[in-house]
Design a protein around this motif. Sequence first.
Motif, PDB file in Angstrom:
ATOM      1  N   ASP A   9      -0.650 -11.777  39.827  1.00  0.00           N
ATOM      2  CA  ASP A   9      -1.933 -11.533  40.475  1.00  0.00           C
ATOM      3  C   ASP A   9      -1.828 -11.741  41.983  1.00  0.00           C
ATOM      4  N   TRP A  10      -1.121 -12.786  42.395  1.00  0.00           N
ATOM      5  CA  TRP A  10      -0.979 -13.084  43.825  1.00  0.00           C
ATOM      6  C   TRP A  10      -0.162 -12.021  44.535  1.00  0.00           C
ATOM      7  N   SER A  30       0.154  -8.871  43.692  1.00  0.00           N
ATOM      8  CA  SER A  30      -0.498  -7.573  43.685  1.00  0.00           C
ATOM      9  C   SER A  30      -1.653  -7.494  44.688  1.00  0.00           C
ATOM     10  N   LYS A  31      -2.134  -8.625  45.192  1.00  0.00           N
ATOM     11  CA  LYS A  31      -3.225  -8.619  46.166  1.00  0.00           C
ATOM     12  C   LYS A  31      -2.739  -8.060  47.497  1.00  0.00           C
ATOM     13  N   GLN A  32      -3.581  -7.251  48.126  1.00  0.00           N
ATOM     14  CA  GLN A  32      -3.308  -6.776  49.475  1.00  0.00           C
ATOM     15  C   GLN A  32      -3.820  -7.812  50.453  1.00  0.00           C
ATOM     16  N   LYS A  33      -3.078  -8.080  51.509  1.00  0.00           N
ATOM     17  CA  LYS A  33      -3.535  -9.068  52.483  1.00  0.00           C
ATOM     18  C   LYS A  33      -3.849  -8.411  53.786  1.00  0.00           C
TER      19      LYS A  33
END
Length: 51
Positions: free
Chosen positions: A45-46, A48-51
């Motif tokens: 999950d971490w 795959s997150k866009q920052k």
Amino acid sequence: MAKKSVASLQTGSKRLTKAIKMVKSEKSGAYTFVESIMSPDQVNDWLSKQK
């Protein structure tokens, strides 16, 4: 004797994973690395997150 006393103090150890993600900066275009320590089930999950 010291090893036994130290081992008895460790009551519950958690399994943790260190995840490192490469992120491109919008300002300069350079890549930076973002590190985080979390449980193994949160890594996907971490990442795959866009920052």
